[in-house]
Each structure stands twice: as structure tokens, then as C-alpha cells.
Design an enzyme around this catalytic site. Structure first.
Site, PDB file in Angstrom:
ATOM      1  N   HIS A 103      16.133   7.993  -4.902  1.00 12.62           N
ATOM      2  CA  HIS A 103      14.836   8.345  -4.338  1.00 12.62           C
ATOM      3  C   HIS A 103      14.452   7.332  -3.263  1.00 12.62           C
ATOM      4  CE1 HIS A 103      10.678   9.655  -3.989  1.00 12.62           C
ATOM      5  NE2 HIS A 103      11.001  10.713  -4.715  1.00 12.62           N
ATOM      6  N   HIS A 104      13.824   7.831  -2.201  1.00 11.76           N
ATOM      7  CA  HIS A 104      13.428   6.963  -1.090  1.00 11.76           C
ATOM      8  C   HIS A 104      12.388   5.927  -1.519  1.00 11.76           C
ATOM      9  CE1 HIS A 104      13.530   5.708   2.955  1.00 11.76           C
ATOM     10  NE2 HIS A 104      13.592   6.880   3.543  1.00 11.76           N
ATOM     11  N   ALA A 105      11.716   6.161  -2.634  1.00  6.73           N
ATOM     12  CA  ALA A 105      10.757   5.175  -3.134  1.00  6.73           C
ATOM     13  C   ALA A 105      11.445   3.897  -3.569  1.00  6.73           C
ATOM     14  CB  ALA A 105       9.955   5.754  -4.301  1.00  6.73           C
ATOM     15  N   ASN A 125      11.097  -0.579   0.776  1.00  3.51           N
ATOM     16  CA  ASN A 125      11.229   0.000   2.111  1.00  3.51           C
ATOM     17  C   ASN A 125      10.618  -0.943   3.147  1.00  3.51           C
ATOM     18  OD1 ASN A 125      12.202   3.063   2.155  1.00  3.51           O
ATOM     19  ND2 ASN A 125      11.128   2.690   0.225  1.00  3.51           N
TER      20      ASN A 125
END
Length: 503
Positions: free
Chosen positions: A138-140, A312
Site C-alpha cells: 500500500h502507498h501508505a 512517503n
């Protein structure tokens, strides 16, 4: 517990069934190098051992109604590798196209938020006895640079299983007592956020003014919502389509060195040429240049007083693409100009500003708004923010092995968004430049045509370099012969002068 940053959490809030926020990589492996021979059970057992030294794979989300701030990461005390590593067969004839077809279906599915946000699909039945791994995260929990780091941790320089780092094994996200989560969340919401706003507002006010000046002068990044509309700029459906290709790094570097540009300029030129060819063949090429969003890592740029934490650590740079330029060599020159203008403008903006603004993401409210935005197809009612995302990530510069299998290809894939339905990610490993294209199947059912255009763009640029080098060699040879003739004439004049036969 470890609280998610606003930008990390935003990828949770933005997720809908038709806008899945997963980052992925397709790895093609030769299992012949696996010590003792390949079996799925052996590979899964080795992955279970490796996970103990990969903290990001052992943490899961935790939240509560009393938590006013973003969710937190906690250690999954009930981790089971069987919930994450799965086995699947590839349809015959087992080419990369069939791997992409299977991966398209899996990438369109959301990850289960009740467990660590990743999984791995082992695809057996490729031609030549190869296997493919689809790793979804997941990009999280990851960005492009983090994915490269994780692959670097999974990769080894030999097939033998590596020793685990005891410090990484000891790392834990811990637990999340509800009272502590609520109290720290309230403190962030009522105290930290207002203080952050006081710092952020004065830094933000000059940005749009300077941006407008640069747009009017044509020297800088293009402004959002001014990109021409293409088929990629439309509402998404849950269906995904992807294509994968591979090019020699040596050819790209040769082009770079010949024209005295950067590697990224060559990638942008090939991207512009491929998009131009694809859209022109369908009579859909806009007269204005397309606009790309290039993610930029801000790791190591934390000297700003807007420092925020999180996985991120990325911001975005808008750049024009040379889609309006017909000549492939001229596209490299124009791509370099666009890139330099965008970089100069981007460097004037605090690199942490995007992450600082993301801290104010309103959680459930943002999620509800995104669902309305998706359900009402609102992305088709306003001008496109930009046309495509283009990422260029540098991977290991050596041959590598993953779980004992020799890596023959690493194809990266990143999410698409409503109104922004094309993502192009480039990842260099050893002597190969791997390209992954992800789109919505209902917007671009023939994504392989765009993928094949990348190879043709490289062939055109390589042919141009060959022709220019051949012409330069001919010119050099003619100059050398002319110089030799001139030297001969001079020697003859000297001899005649000494003999006195010529006054």
C-alpha cells in the site's frame, strides 16, 4: 505505535474501489539458481524468515473513534505468512503478456486493512521454467524510493540465503493503547496543527504569485489544470491494464552521452515520443504539449522548519513533455529545456510544503468527498491537473537474486487516479531499464501499443546516434586525408626550394 504522517494517511483516505492505492513490482526470476531446487513451500518459508528482518512487512493499521488524528502503525502479533504469500498459475503460453494480464486483475483489488498492507503472488508456469513474483504494497507504507530500498533488502548478490540484521529483527512498531492513541491524537489536532499552520501560511502565500509570473513568462513549471485533455484524463473504473517492457541501459547511456544530456532527459524524450506516436495514430494528439507529474524524493532535504515525518518523503514536479515535437533528436533537446525550467522553478519551493499541507488531511471527510468525486464522475468536468505520472527510480547496479532466484526483470507499477489514468514508472537494475505502464482498461484497452512505442523510440534515437557518429567518422577521415595531402604538398615545396629548381 508509530503515527502515520498526513501524506501517508492521505493514500488511505483517497482509496476507493476504483482508485486502489497500491504500489507494485513484477519480478521475473530464474528459479534454477535456488539452492536445492525451487518449490513454492521453500520460497514461502524463506520469505517468512526474511520478513522477520523487514519491519515494514510486520506492521498493520490501528485506529479508534476517539482518535482525532491519523491512524497508527502497530506490530502484528498474529502475523502468518500464509495470509500474504500466495500461489497462482499463469495461462499458456506463459509470456510476459500473460503475467501482465494476471497482474492487472490482482492490482485492481484492495489490500485487506486488517493485516499488514502487502502481499506476494508467486506466478508459476512461465515459458522457459521461469516464475514471476507480484509484490503489492500500500502507498501508505511505501513510496518509490522505499520500494527500491525494500527490493534492495530482499535482493542478494548470490543465491544463498543471507544472514538477517539483528537490529532490524529487533525493530517493532509496538502496541497502541486506545487512551494513548486518543491523547496524542488530540494533542496533535488541537496544538501541533495550529502551530504548523502558523509556519506554513507565510511560506505558502508567495508560491502562487511567483507561479503565475513564471507561467506568463513561459519559464517554469506549467500550472495545474492547464494540461490538454486526453483519453487518460477521465474517471476510472475498477478494471486495470498494464504493460511491461525492458531496454538496455547501455543504449540509453550512449544516447545520453552522445547528446550531452541527463538520463532523465532521455526518458522524458522517449515518453514524449511514445505518447505522441500513440495518440497521433488514433487522431487524438493535442496541439499543446502534454504535462507530466514527476515525483521527486525529498529524503535528505529536512533542513526546512516545515519538517514532517512519515514514509512517503516525496513531492511533485510538473514538466511539459515534448509531444508536439516530431523529430526524435529535437525531442531530447526540448525535453532538456522543459526539465531544466521545471527543476529551477521547483527548487524555489520548499520541498516539504506538500507533506506539510497533507498533515491537515481531514480523514473521514476526505474519504467521503473522494467517494462522491468518484461516483459522480466529477474528474471529467474540470480541466486535467496533468496528463500522466512519470517516475524514474534508480535500482541496484548489479545482478541480483531474490529468494534464491536470479532476477531477470523488475517492472515497477504505481497507482492511477480519477482523471489521471496513466502511470509510467522506470526502474533501472543492472544493465536493464525496466518500464511499467499502468492504466484503466476502460480508458486504454490497448496499452501494449503505447508500451511497444517506447522500444521504437529507443530504436529511433539509437539509429540517429549511429548516423551522426558515422557522419562524424567520415568527416574525420576526410579531414585526415586532406591534412595528409596538404603535408605532402608542403614537403614537395620544401624539396624544390632546397634543390633551387623553383625560385
Amino acid at each position: 505505535m508509530e503515527r502515520l504522517s498526513g501524506l501517508d494517511a492521505s493514500f488511505l483516505y483517497l482509496e476507493t474501489p476504483s482508485q486502489v492505492m497500491s504500489v507494485a513490482a513484477v519480478l521475473q526470476l530464474d528459479p534454477a539458481t535456488v539452492p536445492g531446487g525451487y518449490t513454492f513451500d521453500k520460497l514461502r518459508s524463506e520469505m517468512a524468515r526474511r520478513v522477520t528482518g523487514l519491519p515494514v512487512f510486520r506492521r498493520k493499521l490501528a485506529d479508534s473513534l476517539a482518535n482525532l488524528d491519523h491512524p497508527v502503525w502497530v506490530e502484528d502479533t498474529d502475523f502468518q505468512i500464509e495470509r500474504h504469500v500466495h500461489r497462482i498459475a499463469i495461462p499458456t503460453p506463459g509470456r510476459l503478456q500473460e503475467v501482465a494480464q494476471m497482474s492487472s486483475h490482482l492490482i485492481g483489488q484492495e489490500l485487506d486493512r486488517k493485516k499488514p498492507l502487502w502481499d506476494m503472488w508467486v506466478m508459476e508456469g512461465m515459458a522457459g521454467g521461469r516464475i514471476a513474483l507480484l509484490l503489492r504494497m500500500h502507498h501508505a507504507s511505501v513510496d518509490g524510493a522505499t520500494v527500491a530500498e525494500i527490493l534492495g533488502q530482499l535482493a542478494t548478490t548470490s543465491p544463498e540465503p543471507p544472514e538477517l540484521d539483528p537490529e532490524l529483527v529487533a525493530v517493532t512498531a509496538g502496541e497502541a493503547p486506545r487512551i494513548e492513541m486518543a491523547l496524542t491524537g488530540a494533542m496533535n489536532f488541537f496544538l501541533q496543527r495550529p502551530l504548523a499552520a502558523v509556519k506554513l501560511i507565510p511560506k505558502t502565500l508567495p508560491v502562487p504569485v511567483e507561479w503565475i509570473k513564471r507561467v506568463r513568462s513561459g519559464d517554469g513549471m506549467p500550472a495545474p489544470f492547464l494540461a490538454p485533455r486526453t483519453r487518460f484524463n477521465a474517471p476510472l473504473t475498477p478494471r486495470r491494464s498494464l504493460a511491461l517492457t525492458q531496454m538496455p541501459v547501455a543504449d540509453v547511456k550512449r544516447i545520453k552521452n552522445h547528446y550531452g544530456v541527463k538520463m532523465n532527459d532521455v526518458v522524458l524524450a522517449m515518453t514524449g515520443g511514445a505518447l505522441r506516436e500513440y495518440l497521433a495514430d488514433r487522431d487524438e494528439l493535442p496541439s499543446d504539449p502534454l504535462v507530466g507529474l514527476v515525483p521527486v524524493s525529498v529524503r535528505g532535504a529536512d533542513e526546512s522548519d516545515l519538517v514532517v515525518t512519515g514514509t512517503n518523503k516525496v513531492t511533485g514536479m510538473f514538466t511539459r513533455l515534448p509531444t508536439a515535437v516530431a523529430d526524435p533528436v529535437e525531442r531530447i533537446r526540448v525535453a532538456g529545456i522543459y526539465s531544466r525550467q521545471a527543476k529551477a522553478h521547483h527548487q524555489e519551493v520548499d520541498p516539504n510544503m506538500l507533506r506539510a499541507f497533507a498533515e491537515f488531511a481531514p480523514g473521514n471527510t476526505l474519504g467521503a468527498l473522494m467517494r462522491v468525486y468518484a461516483d459522480r464522475h466529477l474528474s471529467g468536468l474540470h480541466p486535467p491537473v496533468f496528463n500522466t505520472v512519470i517516475s524514474n527510480v534508480a535500482g541496484p547496479a548489479f545482478d541480483m537474486y531474490v529468494l534464491g532466484g536470479k532476477v531477470e526483470g523488475v517492472y515497477p507499477l504505481a497507482p492511477i487516479f480519477h482523471g489521471l489514468g496513466l502511470n509510467i514508472t522506470v526502474f533501472s537494475v543492472a544493465d536493464k531499464l525496466n518500464v511499467g505502464l499502468l492504466t484503466c482498461a476502460d480508458l486504454t484497452p490497448d496499452i501494449w501499443d503505447l508500451c511497444d512505442a517506447f522500444t521504437r523510440q529507443l530504436d529511433e534515437l539509437t539509429a540517429a546516434v549511429d548516423a551522426e557518429e558515422a557522419a562524424a567518422q567520415v568527416a574525420h577521415t576526410l579531414d585526415a586525408e586532406a591534412a595528409k595531402t596538404y603535408e605532402g604538398d608542403v614537403e614537395e615545396i620544401k624539396v624544390l626550394h632546397v634543390d633551387g629548381s623553383n625560385a
